[in-house]
Design a protein around this motif. Structure first.
Motif, PDB file in Angstrom:
ATOM      1  N   TRP A 106      -3.559   2.027  -2.853  1.00  0.00           N
ATOM      2  CA  TRP A 106      -3.235   3.444  -2.655  1.00  0.00           C
ATOM      3  C   TRP A 106      -3.852   3.964  -1.370  1.00  0.00           C
TER       4      TRP A 106
ATOM      5  N   THR B 242       0.861  -1.184   0.000  1.00  0.00           N
ATOM      6  CA  THR B 242       0.000   0.000   0.000  1.00  0.00           C
ATOM      7  C   THR B 242       0.895   1.231   0.000  1.00  0.00           C
TER       8      THR B 242
ATOM      9  N   PHE C  42      -4.363   9.710  -2.489  1.00  0.00           N
ATOM     10  CA  PHE C  42      -3.957   9.599  -3.885  1.00  0.00           C
ATOM     11  C   PHE C  42      -5.175   9.599  -4.811  1.00  0.00           C
TER      12      PHE C  42
END
Length: 298
Positions: free
Chosen positions: A258, A229, A262
């Motif tokens: 993400w 991640t 983001f």
């Protein structure tokens, strides 16, 4: 009166008069734009204290006296490509107290955003006419302000015309046997501020979370050997860009997630074995816009 014009607000007139009487100045800081609100295009009035439909507020880039008209102040600002999706029909200048000093009627202009498939910087310019242009000063945050093309061209021209621009820098550089190995990185803060790419720095992986310190540079590398991640840097940069070169190992097929900050605008992560993902990130406050491309490993 012209179809498109700028007027001082009542507050602006009062502040300019007070500054003249006390020998002080009015300090401008922000240039705001709006879509005109419910009515859209309208005729601004001096009684306004705000725009009718403000959509964006930018740091003022520069205030200059027009060389052909000494009573004109030309105020400039920039709306970056990652902001938009609305029309510009009105503009306002604000001082350091948050008061609107002037308001303008703007020709209708659409400001696209990158997600729409096209992006562009929008350069804003407002002209104020006043008999005493020295009353107006500029206060900027150099970490946020963007430069117009004309400002950069003028700065380069002034620099090139200065015979003493570099002083003894070249002589000192030539006498330094260690000048080049770490030349760009010897002052990382200045390098980042100037927008140069730094030497790649390894990103950190802990418990499946990828982190990178934006204070160490703006180019990072990582080889994925597990599901990961990607998390936002802490603290989050207020602006600028960074790139993460994410390479899949020979096994590949590692899932990449993400963090909530983001926003992936273009491309996607390839999890194929040995795939090299070039992840370009643009910082804008609390949001990180992401664009992803791939290249074949050499």
């Amino acid at each position: 009166m012209s179809d498109y014009y700028t007027i001082f607000t009542n507050i602006g007139v009062a502040k300019m008069a007070n500054a003249l009487a006390l020998g002080q100045s009015v300090t401008l800081t922000h240039f705001a734009v709006g879509d005109g609100g419910v009515d859209g295009d309208y005729n601004p009035i001096a009684a306004q204290t705000s725009l009718r439909g403000e959509t964006y507020r930018a740091q003022i880039n520069a205030i200059n006296v027009d060389p052909e008209n000494p009573s004109w102040l030309v105020i400039e600002a920039v709306i970056p490509a990652n902001q938009g999706g609305w029309y510009v029909r009105e503009g306002g200048l604000f001082d350091q107290d948050g008061d609107m000093i002037a308001v303008a009627r703007y020709p209708e202009t659409f400001k696209p955003v990158l997600e729409s498939g096209v992006g562009k910087d929008l350069y804003l310019r407002m002209i104020l006419e006043h008999s005493n242009t020295e009353l107006v000063t500029l206060k900027i945050d150099p970490a946020i302000v963007l430069s117009t093309r004309q400002y950069v061209d003028n700065s380069i021209a002034d620099h090139d015309a200065d015979p003493n621009a570099h002083g003894d820098m070249l002589q000192v550089h030539n006498g330094d046997s260690q000048a080049h190995p770490e030349f760009l990185r010897r002052n990382r803060t200045d390098t980042l501020t100037a927008g140069f790419w730094t030497t790649p720095v390894a990103a950190t992986v802990a418990g499946g979370n990828v982190s990178f310190d934006a204070a160490l540079g703006n180019r990072f590398t990582l080889t994925a050997t597990e599901a990961l991640t990607i998390t936002a840097p802490n603290p989050m940069p207020v602006g600028g860009s960074a790139r993460l070169e994410l390479t899949m190992d020979a096994i590949g097929n590692h899932g990449i997630a993400w963090g909530p900050e983001f926003r992936v605008n273009n491309g996607s992560i390839s999890s194929e074995p040995n795939a090299v993902n070039l992840i370009h990130m643009e910082f804008s406050g609390a949001v990180i816009d992401v664009h992803i491309t791939q290249r074949a490993e050499a």
